[in-house]
Design a protein around this motif. Sequence first.
Motif, PDB file in Angstrom:
ATOM      1  N   LYS A 153       5.198   1.200   0.879  1.00 44.98           N
ATOM      2  CA  LYS A 153       4.128   0.856  -0.073  1.00 44.98           C
ATOM      3  C   LYS A 153       4.071  -0.663  -0.264  1.00 44.98           C
ATOM      4  CE  LYS A 153       2.081   2.402  -4.360  1.00 44.98           C
ATOM      5  NZ  LYS A 153       0.867   3.013  -4.015  1.00 44.98           N
ATOM      6  N   SER A 154       5.245  -1.286  -0.422  1.00 45.77           N
ATOM      7  CA  SER A 154       5.255  -2.738  -0.648  1.00 45.77           C
ATOM      8  C   SER A 154       4.730  -3.494   0.579  1.00 45.77           C
ATOM      9  CB  SER A 154       6.663  -3.214  -1.005  1.00 45.77           C
ATOM     10  OG  SER A 154       7.478  -3.174   0.137  1.00 45.77           O
ATOM     11  N   LEU A 155       4.835  -2.847   1.759  1.00 43.18           N
ATOM     12  CA  LEU A 155       4.328  -3.491   2.982  1.00 43.18           C
ATOM     13  C   LEU A 155       2.873  -3.101   3.276  1.00 43.18           C
ATOM     14  CD1 LEU A 155       7.461  -2.884   5.263  1.00 43.18           C
ATOM     15  CD2 LEU A 155       6.713  -5.083   4.346  1.00 43.18           C
ATOM     16  N   ASN A 156       2.308  -2.288   2.384  1.00 47.92           N
ATOM     17  CA  ASN A 156       0.942  -1.782   2.587  1.00 47.92           C
ATOM     18  C   ASN A 156       0.800  -0.948   3.844  1.00 47.92           C
ATOM     19  OD1 ASN A 156      -0.737  -2.349   0.471  1.00 47.92           O
ATOM     20  ND2 ASN A 156      -0.886  -4.538   1.074  1.00 47.92           N
ATOM     21  N   VAL A 157       1.864  -0.221   4.170  1.00 48.54           N
ATOM     22  CA  VAL A 157       1.808   0.653   5.365  1.00 48.54           C
ATOM     23  C   VAL A 157       1.618   2.089   4.883  1.00 48.54           C
ATOM     24  CG1 VAL A 157       3.070   1.490   7.391  1.00 48.54           C
ATOM     25  CG2 VAL A 157       3.305  -0.906   6.665  1.00 48.54           C
TER      26      VAL A 157
END
Length: 338
Positions: A121-125
């Motif tokens: 989520k933090s990597l927007n994946v």
Amino acid sequence: MKYQIKKLLKSILGQKNLETLLDRRKLRILRSNFNEDYLLYKKHSTVFGKSSFEKKESEVTLLYHSIEKGLLYNPIRHRFAKEKIVKLINFLDDNDVKQNYSRSQIQSAITSLINYYEIHKSLNVDVSDFFKENIYRELKEKSLQQLESTKNHTRGTYFLFSENNFELFSNSRCSVRNFTGELISQEMIQKVIDLSNNAPSVCNRQPVSVYLVQNRKLIEQVFDIQGGLKGYTRDLNQVLIVTGNRNYFYSIGERNQLYIDGGIYLMNLLYALHFYKIAACPAHWGMPVSADKQMRQLIGLPESHQIICLIAIGIPTESFKTTLSFRKSYKENLIIVN
Ligand SMILES: Cc1cc2nc3c(=O)[nH]c(=O)nc-3n(C[C@H](O)[C@H](O)[C@H](O)COP(=O)(O)O)c2cc1C
């Protein structure tokens, strides 16, 4: 009585025939003992089924350990271990597992899934095709730990307690998989082996030999066969191979003793390495005999030497991560017999 019977048989059959007879008897017992080992392994290991809770817990551990290992990469491989994530989520929905959510290994599995989700989520994946947000939320509710699946170290902090009291020393050792590629000197390795040789063994028979492999090509070939350190061998230039020698065991009851003496030696060796500030990661040799044969050829091991374990060794990188590998509490494995 036994001695008298032997004496009588010797007078009737002669020494040579008596020895042949006794050898045949020993062979029968050896076969039946190995057969019993075979039956018990077949019945109780997870090779042929995963029905009991312990089998499920072992499978859950195997899966979350892979996820922890994947989280060591910097940067992580996006959406890694997709199939394992799905399998683990399914295991956590199993009734036996549900009744044991508070156990350390189930909690560790939950932690690893939460970490996996949050990092993506933090990597927007996007991982929503196999790991939905509602599952993540449910896991958060079930989580009793506030832990990360990996631990961060620097070379300095990692070895801070390597000469300290046993509690601090033992708690500070981890399996390190990131090496600089620098070689450990032969003198240092000799010191390590001398210290490891303090390991106790049955009747002090000391059946262990340690092979040092420091040829890059051989190391690659060894780990191609072993398969358990994929992605971590690039800067690995030295490997120890711990072996037990069958020639040192004399009774049928000792048929598995080389793994006991070998295992005790392995732990002492891991501690000796830690004491001398050498990073190490054991790499299993739970391999079929076909792999034993390949290794015999590759390294030139005699048939009598059984591999117990490989150990990747080296100087750790300036900073690195290790898996959390959260341990059981005594409540989960101390069994008091009154
Ligand atoms: C006999 C044995 C075999 C192991 N095999 C591997 C392996 O093939 N690959 C790997 O990355 N780690 C391997 N490990 C390391 C374990 O994953 C590690 O010891 C465990 O997760 C506990 O973590 P710790 O050593 O950091 O305390 C092995 C450890 C042992 C004792």
